[in-house]
Design an enzyme around this catalytic site. Structure first.
Site: not given
Ligand code: FPP
Length: 234
Positions: A71, A23
């Site tokens: 998501n 996250d």
């Molecule tokens: C949470 O950060 C992360 C996600 C929703 C996605 C994580 C995905 C990846 C790292 C890429 C996956 C791809 C591959 C190729 C495996 P957030 O967006 O919720 O962050 P925030 O809480 O700061 O808004």
């Protein structure tokens, strides 16, 4: 197992299976005045070094939460950018993990995913054939849906027990989940491996996922080794 090999799984101080909720990508990007997609790109880059550190320390399996069913409800532009990133990065990432001795599997619902994404997953799953460590990528994954699916499979088999339900989970072939790490400051599981987390040790850090370092991961493994696990007993 070869007679001269060390059975690292027998050492209770090393988690057999670590789940990671990655996250903080969005906040990482926003704090740099970058689009959220740049945070996800940085997030993907960080998967290999962290997984490498865990595997080097004897962890046999790492599950990363890449895309939850929830998501899918994000703005269309962000969902599109996450899928574009997956299409571009999944095979390069898997090839790096295979070099580290891992095979890659996926947990999650595939039926509703685009055909080309499913094809990439199938290809990725063949690349590490024969490797004895596992990286499990939870993609289009939601734990409640997984539990419902497993219960239906158990009911169809005519036997509803913990064992039969476990056989229907995406993680059926993986080691017991011993440790869950969440970066980004929130302290919740967010529909990630809820059944498997029953006796998992929880680790939370304020560090945003793209900044989460191998050194911090090692510190968590050191702390895991010190925790007393009783599994409900005295
Ligand atoms: C949470 O950060 C992360 C996600 C929703 C996605 C994580 C995905 C990846 C790292 C890429 C996956 C791809 C591959 C190729 C495996 P957030 O967006 O919720 O962050 P925030 O809480 O700061 O808004």
């Amino acid at each position: 197992m070869k007679s001269d090999a060390v059975d690292i799984s027998a050492d209770a101080r090393i988690p057999r299976h670590v789940g990671i909720i990655m996250d903080g990508n969005g906040r990482w990007a926003t704090s740099r005045h970058l689009p959220r997609a740049a945070g996800h790109r940085a997030g993907v880059k960080n998967i290999e070094p962290i997984v490498e550190c865990m595997l080097d320390r004897g962890v046999r399996c790492v599950t990363v939460f890449a895309f939850s069913t929830e998501n899918g409800g994000r703005p269309v532009s962000e969902v599109k950018s996450l899928f574009a990133l997956f299409r571009k990065q999944i095979l390069p990432l898997v090839k790096k993990l295979v070099v580290r001795g891992a095979r890659v599997v996926f947990s999650g619902e595939r039926e509703s995913l685009p055909d080309d994404v499913v094809k990439l997953m199938t290809e990725a799953e063949t690349l590490g054939d024969g490797n004895d460590k596992t990286v499990n990528i939870a993609f289009n994954y939601g734990s409640r849906a997984e539990i419902v699916r497993a219960c239906k499979l158990a009911a169809a088999s005519g036997e509803i027990t913990e064992r039969s339900i476990e056989r229907g989970l995406y993680t059926a072939d993986l080691p017991e989940l011993d440790m869950i790490v969440r970066t980004g400051g929130e302290k919740r599981l967010s529909n990630f491996l809820l059944y498997q987390a029953a006796y998992g040790e929880l680790f939370f850090t304020d560090t945003l996922w793209p900044d989460f370092s191998a050194a911090e991961a090692c510190d968590m493994l050191d702390e895991f080794a010190k925790r007393t696990r009783r599994f409900g007993k005295v």
